[in-house]
Design a protein around this motif. Structure first.
Motif, PDB file in Angstrom:
ATOM      1  N   TRP A   1      -3.321   5.263  -1.910  1.00 48.57           N
ATOM      2  CA  TRP A   1      -4.582   6.134  -1.242  1.00 48.57           C
ATOM      3  C   TRP A   1      -3.908   7.422  -0.928  1.00 48.57           C
ATOM      4  O   TRP A   1      -2.898   7.785  -0.267  1.00 48.57           O
ATOM      5  CB  TRP A   1      -5.176   5.405   0.022  1.00 48.57           C
ATOM      6  CG  TRP A   1      -6.246   4.347  -0.256  1.00 48.57           C
ATOM      7  CD1 TRP A   1      -5.845   3.242  -0.674  1.00 48.57           C
ATOM      8  CD2 TRP A   1      -7.717   4.681  -0.169  1.00 48.57           C
ATOM      9  NE1 TRP A   1      -7.197   2.418  -0.927  1.00 48.57           N
ATOM     10  CE2 TRP A   1      -8.161   3.315  -0.525  1.00 48.57           C
ATOM     11  CE3 TRP A   1      -8.359   5.821   0.239  1.00 48.57           C
ATOM     12  CZ2 TRP A   1      -9.463   3.229  -0.752  1.00 48.57           C
ATOM     13  CZ3 TRP A   1      -9.783   5.284   0.166  1.00 48.57           C
ATOM     14  CH2 TRP A   1     -10.175   4.157  -0.058  1.00 48.57           C
TER      15      TRP A   1
ATOM     16  N   SER B   1      -1.971  -0.930  -4.183  1.00 48.10           N
ATOM     17  CA  SER B   1      -3.114   0.406  -4.046  1.00 48.10           C
ATOM     18  C   SER B   1      -2.487   1.579  -3.542  1.00 48.10           C
ATOM     19  O   SER B   1      -1.592   1.443  -2.745  1.00 48.10           O
ATOM     20  CB  SER B   1      -3.907  -0.364  -2.870  1.00 48.10           C
ATOM     21  OG  SER B   1      -5.027   0.312  -2.541  1.00 48.10           O
TER      22      SER B   1
ATOM     23  N   ALA C   1      -7.994   2.347   3.922  1.00 49.36           N
ATOM     24  CA  ALA C   1      -7.723   1.410   2.529  1.00 49.36           C
ATOM     25  C   ALA C   1      -8.558   0.236   2.818  1.00 49.36           C
ATOM     26  O   ALA C   1      -8.916  -0.612   2.047  1.00 49.36           O
ATOM     27  CB  ALA C   1      -6.380   1.783   2.298  1.00 49.36           C
TER      28      ALA C   1
ATOM     29  N   TYR D   1      -8.620  -3.017   0.399  1.00 43.70           N
ATOM     30  CA  TYR D   1      -7.223  -3.321   0.512  1.00 43.70           C
ATOM     31  C   TYR D   1      -6.989  -4.409   1.394  1.00 43.70           C
ATOM     32  O   TYR D   1      -7.424  -4.356   2.314  1.00 43.70           O
ATOM     33  CB  TYR D   1      -6.372  -2.095   0.651  1.00 43.70           C
ATOM     34  CG  TYR D   1      -5.016  -2.399   0.746  1.00 43.70           C
ATOM     35  CD1 TYR D   1      -4.351  -2.741  -0.477  1.00 43.70           C
ATOM     36  CD2 TYR D   1      -4.393  -2.457   1.960  1.00 43.70           C
ATOM     37  CE1 TYR D   1      -2.952  -3.283  -0.326  1.00 43.70           C
ATOM     38  CE2 TYR D   1      -3.042  -2.952   1.807  1.00 43.70           C
ATOM     39  CZ  TYR D   1      -2.221  -3.002   0.906  1.00 43.70           C
ATOM     40  OH  TYR D   1      -0.888  -3.396   0.900  1.00 43.70           O
TER      41      TYR D   1
ATOM     42  N   LEU E   1       0.962  -1.118   0.021  1.00 41.59           N
ATOM     43  CA  LEU E   1      -0.025   0.062   0.068  1.00 41.59           C
ATOM     44  C   LEU E   1       0.887   1.226   0.059  1.00 41.59           C
ATOM     45  O   LEU E   1       1.878   1.193   0.757  1.00 41.59           O
ATOM     46  CB  LEU E   1      -0.699   0.085   1.291  1.00 41.59           C
ATOM     47  CG  LEU E   1      -1.658   1.194   1.391  1.00 41.59           C
ATOM     48  CD1 LEU E   1      -2.632   1.439   0.449  1.00 41.59           C
ATOM     49  CD2 LEU E   1      -2.273   1.222   3.089  1.00 41.59           C
TER      50      LEU E   1
END
Length: 258
Positions: free
Chosen positions: A60, A58, A249, A254, A2
């Protein structure tokens, strides 16, 4: 893995979280192009120990600087080929906002609320020391009831120097005494000890209005930590907003093991 980005008026903090653990964080200025951010994001991943072949699944973004957000989003796309998810009204956070205008609340404060409640599972107050000094109050049900906002310590020092030509530029630190023996010491005493009193007054007022045993959680820089030491601070998490953004997330799909 992430990628979490916390964009504020004082700059950008970014972190890569892999298998539930943060790699070393990076802090960047806000005067960059999207191409420059793409290069810096890739460099930050390598410096943090992401290694060759590391994959970001991912991304964010929490941003309180609207003009900066498009460059960050494009930088992530150029660096990792990802569409960035931005924290905005409608995103699942797990925290109910009980203010008059929930959409006015900064996304950084929402992230801090998410992380703080996950940390203590009860009523709490968060004090965050940055370009602004912010306080938020959550009740025992995890509802964000409101906030208080003041200029940050460095912001106040810059404003004072800009309005008083004879005062020197001062490095802020906790003074040993209230009576300053020179101009620098006087400014340091007035701002730092004054802000300790400000923090004490707001925290005490919030605790009284909450009418619950509220844990005090601090965030921000080291001077903020030292100022809160005598005010019953239970936890100090320098990058609390990033922790909250990572939780958001997860709540939106996620998988933290990635």
């Amino acid at each position: 893995m992430l990628l979490a980005l916390d964009a504020r008026n004082g700059g950008l903090t970014l972190g890569f979280k892999r298998s539930g653990a943060w790699l070393p964080l990076a802090r960047l200025g806000s005067e960059r192009t999207a191409d420059e951010y793409a290069f810096l994001f890739e460099a930050a991943l390598q410096r943090a120990g992401g290694g060759q072949g590391a994959t970001v699944q991912s991304a964010w973004l929490s941003s309180v600087v609207p003009a900066l957000s498009p460059r960050l989003i494009e930088g992530v796309r150029l660096a990792f080929g990802l569409e960035t998810q931005q924290l905005a009204p409608g995103v699942k956070t797990g925290v109910k906002i009980r203010t008059d205008q929930p959409s006015e609340l900064g996304s950084d404060l929402v992230c801090q609320a998410v992380a703080a409640y996950a940390l203590v599972q009860g009523a709490c107050i968060v004090a965050d020391f940055g370009a602004a000094l912010t306080f938020i109050a959550l009740n025992g049900a995890g509802e964000l009831l409101g906030a208080a906002i003041a200029p940050g310590l460095d912001t106040a020092a810059l404003a004072l120097r800009g309005s008083a030509a004879q005062l020197p530029q001062v490095r802020l630190d906790l003074p040993e005494r209230a009576i300053g023996k020179n101009s620098a010491a006087a400014v340091r005493s007035g701002i730092v000890l004054g802000y300790r009193g400000l923090a004490d007054a707001i925290i005490s007022g919030m605790r009284e209005e909450l009418a619950e045993d509220a844990a005090l959680i601090g965030s921000g820089d080291e001077l903020g930590r030292r100022l809160l030491d005598g005010l019953g601070c239970r936890h100090f998490v320098p990058d609390l907003a990033l922790e909250g953004l990572a939780l958001i997330a997860q709540r939106n799909g996620y998988a933290p093991g990635a």
